[in-house]
Design a protein around this motif. Sequence first.
Motif, PDB file in Angstrom:
ATOM      1  N   SER A   1       0.821  -1.210   0.000  1.00 12.60           N
ATOM      2  CA  SER A   1       0.000   0.000   0.000  1.00 12.60           C
ATOM      3  C   SER A   1       0.859   1.265   0.000  1.00 12.60           C
ATOM      4  O   SER A   1       2.062   1.199   0.253  1.00 12.60           O
ATOM      5  CB  SER A   1      -0.888  -0.008   1.245  1.00 12.60           C
ATOM      6  OG  SER A   1      -1.748   1.089   1.224  1.00 12.60           O
TER       7      SER A   1
ATOM      8  N   THR B   1      -3.642  10.800  -2.725  1.00 12.66           N
ATOM      9  CA  THR B   1      -3.979   9.466  -3.226  1.00 12.66           C
ATOM     10  C   THR B   1      -3.539   8.357  -2.271  1.00 12.66           C
ATOM     11  O   THR B   1      -2.609   8.548  -1.475  1.00 12.66           O
ATOM     12  CB  THR B   1      -3.362   9.249  -4.635  1.00 12.66           C
ATOM     13  OG1 THR B   1      -3.721   7.953  -5.098  1.00 12.66           O
ATOM     14  CG2 THR B   1      -1.853   9.330  -4.606  1.00 12.66           C
TER      15      THR B   1
ATOM     16  N   ASP C   1      -3.478   3.755  -2.262  1.00 12.46           N
ATOM     17  CA  ASP C   1      -3.888   2.519  -2.927  1.00 12.46           C
ATOM     18  C   ASP C   1      -3.518   1.297  -2.103  1.00 12.46           C
ATOM     19  O   ASP C   1      -2.765   1.389  -1.123  1.00 12.46           O
ATOM     20  CB  ASP C   1      -3.339   2.430  -4.358  1.00 12.46           C
ATOM     21  CG  ASP C   1      -1.895   1.986  -4.440  1.00 12.46           C
ATOM     22  OD1 ASP C   1      -1.256   1.835  -3.384  1.00 12.46           O
ATOM     23  OD2 ASP C   1      -1.395   1.795  -5.555  1.00 12.46           O
TER      24      ASP C   1
ATOM     25  N   ASP D   1      -2.868  -3.163  -2.680  1.00 11.36           N
ATOM     26  CA  ASP D   1      -2.838  -4.359  -3.531  1.00 11.36           C
ATOM     27  C   ASP D   1      -2.833  -5.592  -2.636  1.00 11.36           C
ATOM     28  O   ASP D   1      -2.014  -5.675  -1.714  1.00 11.36           O
ATOM     29  CB  ASP D   1      -1.553  -4.426  -4.385  1.00 11.36           C
ATOM     30  CG  ASP D   1      -1.419  -3.250  -5.328  1.00 11.36           C
ATOM     31  OD1 ASP D   1      -2.444  -2.653  -5.664  1.00 11.36           O
ATOM     32  OD2 ASP D   1      -0.279  -2.937  -5.723  1.00 11.36           O
TER      33      ASP D   1
ATOM     34  N   THR E   1      -6.539  -4.866  -6.790  1.00 14.33           N
ATOM     35  CA  THR E   1      -6.086  -3.520  -6.446  1.00 14.33           C
ATOM     36  C   THR E   1      -7.245  -2.541  -6.321  1.00 14.33           C
ATOM     37  O   THR E   1      -8.265  -2.696  -6.983  1.00 14.33           O
ATOM     38  CB  THR E   1      -5.063  -3.021  -7.485  1.00 14.33           C
ATOM     39  OG1 THR E   1      -4.583  -1.745  -7.085  1.00 14.33           O
ATOM     40  CG2 THR E   1      -5.654  -2.908  -8.877  1.00 14.33           C
TER      41      THR E   1
ATOM     42  N   ASN F   1      -7.737   1.918  -5.616  1.00 14.59           N
ATOM     43  CA  ASN F   1      -7.064   3.183  -5.293  1.00 14.59           C
ATOM     44  C   ASN F   1      -8.028   4.358  -5.286  1.00 14.59           C
ATOM     45  O   ASN F   1      -9.053   4.345  -5.962  1.00 14.59           O
ATOM     46  CB  ASN F   1      -5.857   3.436  -6.208  1.00 14.59           C
ATOM     47  CG  ASN F   1      -6.180   3.338  -7.656  1.00 14.59           C
ATOM     48  OD1 ASN F   1      -6.809   4.219  -8.201  1.00 14.59           O
ATOM     49  ND2 ASN F   1      -5.773   2.248  -8.313  1.00 14.59           N
TER      50      ASN F   1
ATOM     51  N   TRP G   1      -8.402   8.730  -5.283  1.00 16.87           N
ATOM     52  CA  TRP G   1      -7.743   9.993  -5.645  1.00 16.87           C
ATOM     53  C   TRP G   1      -8.671  11.118  -5.204  1.00 16.87           C
ATOM     54  O   TRP G   1      -9.777  11.243  -5.716  1.00 16.87           O
ATOM     55  CB  TRP G   1      -7.512  10.078  -7.157  1.00 16.87           C
ATOM     56  CG  TRP G   1      -6.685   8.974  -7.709  1.00 16.87           C
ATOM     57  CD1 TRP G   1      -7.078   7.692  -7.936  1.00 16.87           C
ATOM     58  CD2 TRP G   1      -5.307   9.035  -8.100  1.00 16.87           C
ATOM     59  NE1 TRP G   1      -6.033   6.954  -8.437  1.00 16.87           N
ATOM     60  CE2 TRP G   1      -4.937   7.755  -8.558  1.00 16.87           C
ATOM     61  CE3 TRP G   1      -4.355  10.058  -8.105  1.00 16.87           C
ATOM     62  CZ2 TRP G   1      -3.657   7.460  -9.017  1.00 16.87           C
ATOM     63  CZ3 TRP G   1      -3.082   9.762  -8.572  1.00 16.87           C
ATOM     64  CH2 TRP G   1      -2.740   8.483  -9.020  1.00 16.87           C
TER      65      TRP G   1
ATOM     66  N   THR H   1      -8.167  -1.095 -14.472  1.00 15.69           N
ATOM     67  CA  THR H   1      -8.785  -0.608 -13.235  1.00 15.69           C
ATOM     68  C   THR H   1      -9.929   0.375 -13.530  1.00 15.69           C
ATOM     69  O   THR H   1      -9.753   1.589 -13.450  1.00 15.69           O
ATOM     70  CB  THR H   1      -7.729   0.112 -12.368  1.00 15.69           C
ATOM     71  OG1 THR H   1      -6.994   1.014 -13.204  1.00 15.69           O
ATOM     72  CG2 THR H   1      -6.768  -0.848 -11.727  1.00 15.69           C
TER      73      THR H   1
ATOM     74  N   THR I   1      -3.432   0.976 -15.834  1.00 16.78           N
ATOM     75  CA  THR I   1      -2.307   1.379 -14.979  1.00 16.78           C
ATOM     76  C   THR I   1      -1.032   0.653 -15.397  1.00 16.78           C
ATOM     77  O   THR I   1      -1.077  -0.522 -15.761  1.00 16.78           O
ATOM     78  CB  THR I   1      -2.612   0.982 -13.516  1.00 16.78           C
ATOM     79  OG1 THR I   1      -3.888   1.484 -13.169  1.00 16.78           O
ATOM     80  CG2 THR I   1      -1.581   1.507 -12.546  1.00 16.78           C
TER      81      THR I   1
ATOM     82  N   LYS J   1       3.984   4.955 -10.337  1.00 14.92           N
ATOM     83  CA  LYS J   1       2.761   4.496 -11.001  1.00 14.92           C
ATOM     84  C   LYS J   1       2.235   5.562 -11.961  1.00 14.92           C
ATOM     85  O   LYS J   1       2.211   6.742 -11.635  1.00 14.92           O
ATOM     86  CB  LYS J   1       1.705   4.196  -9.940  1.00 14.92           C
ATOM     87  CG  LYS J   1       0.443   3.593 -10.493  1.00 14.92           C
ATOM     88  CD  LYS J   1      -0.401   2.986  -9.393  1.00 14.92           C
ATOM     89  CE  LYS J   1      -1.367   3.995  -8.859  1.00 14.92           C
ATOM     90  NZ  LYS J   1      -2.382   3.389  -7.984  1.00 14.92           N
TER      91      LYS J   1
ATOM     92  N   GLN K   1      -1.228   6.243 -14.395  1.00 12.25           N
ATOM     93  CA  GLN K   1      -2.585   5.750 -14.623  1.00 12.25           C
ATOM     94  C   GLN K   1      -3.290   6.629 -15.653  1.00 12.25           C
ATOM     95  O   GLN K   1      -3.396   7.846 -15.483  1.00 12.25           O
ATOM     96  CB  GLN K   1      -3.358   5.753 -13.297  1.00 12.25           C
ATOM     97  CG  GLN K   1      -4.711   5.106 -13.393  1.00 12.25           C
ATOM     98  CD  GLN K   1      -5.313   4.811 -12.022  1.00 12.25           C
ATOM     99  OE1 GLN K   1      -4.685   5.019 -10.994  1.00 12.25           O
ATOM    100  NE2 GLN K   1      -6.535   4.342 -12.010  1.00 12.25           N
TER     101      GLN K   1
END
Lengths: 228, 198
Positions: free
Chosen positions: B32, B52, B54, B56, B66, B68, B70, B110, B140, B156, B158
């Motif tokens: 995370s 943000t 996230d 997993d 996963t 996440n 934002w 995602t 992603t 990351k 996205q």
Amino acid sequence: MKHLIWLPVLLCMAATPAQLSAQQKFKERQKAREAKFAQYEKQGGNFSLGVRSTLSTFDHGQWRNPGIGMGGQFRIQPVDRINTEWYADVIWHNINNKALRYDYHIGWSVMYYLLHPKGFTRLFTPYIEAGHCFDLTRVKINGEGNKPIQRWSSAVQMGGGTHINLTPKFDLTLKCQYMLHLGNEVHTHENEDGSIYIETHKNAGWEGHLLFTLSASYKLFKLWKPKK
Amino acid sequence: MKKIIVILCCVLCVENTFSQPIVKERKGNFRSHGNIAGGYLFQQKRAAAYITGDGDIFIDNHVALTGNLWFSVPLGKKYETGIKANHQFFGGVNYHILKQGRWDPYFGLTPGIGLVSAGYKIGEEIRRTKISPVPLASATIGCNYYIGSIFNFYMKLQGVTGQLLKDVPQAVPLHELKMTAGLGWNFKIPKMPNSKWM
């Protein structure tokens, strides 16, 4: 003339050994096929869960207003060569920057694997599919106070695709299908001055769209143990 | 000073409890992060800022479920029209290319939901829509580097696409590239008795 009555009986008797031999050959072929794939784990009972993104490239007979969508699906596989997919998604179309159309789908498909999946150890597992869905379409003209017009209808879809098995349990799937909406129609028309209005037709006929879908699925567990 | 020693002892205890690090086996681990992040809205040609986070859950050595979040942060009063709030949450599956090792590149699908509000002009008056849900398609790519059994560096990117239509005179496109990088953490999920998944 009387002896002609016996003709069908004689024909049947002559055909029976040939039929038996054909049946035997079929059984032998089936056994050989089963022996060939016996080394692979049986796939019946698999439950997979995944997500999807959809591109709608073709709308109501014209290449216009491509739509993008997203959703999810689960799969229940009855036997090695047949799988079923149950999905829900939403696709949105921007109509010439003047209106927006949302298509919500909830439906199912039956998939037939053209090649034996071999326990999904192949990189590619191509298939054909057909299915049915219920859908809700909402069209709204841009701007304040414009109420969306919606209709419920049913649809059928068919197409084909392939799993890309990154591991035996995880696959990316790319597929193409044509979806035909059966029932009331709702769409937009543009006037010569550029203004737009929504038109509805009762049972106006068939309309549809061509969908390309990319999905990712993971086989979570087995719902039942397949027969050996 | 005492506090620091206590914290260090706690960290060491956790290290020992979860002795099988993610480097050796991904399955059964949780990873995370929480951070600030940036984005670029292609249609509007402007930057965006987010808080943000996230998470997993590795259900396989290659596959992680996963999710996440934002939370958009307004960038001043410069933009009176256009996107005013753009909070988003996503869920999906990531495929991790390497099943062990410190480097962990991955890609994922995602889809998500945005809670979006936009400002627009009617004559001289500037109005704002209510926050409304918008479906979003997203993909992603990223990479983690595990520096121990607890911490990791991550990066990351996205890509997101969607459209808002809620009273605005024109659809508001939400085509965006988000990016975040920093320090994350991970631990081995304690094994459940008779668990088939972990």
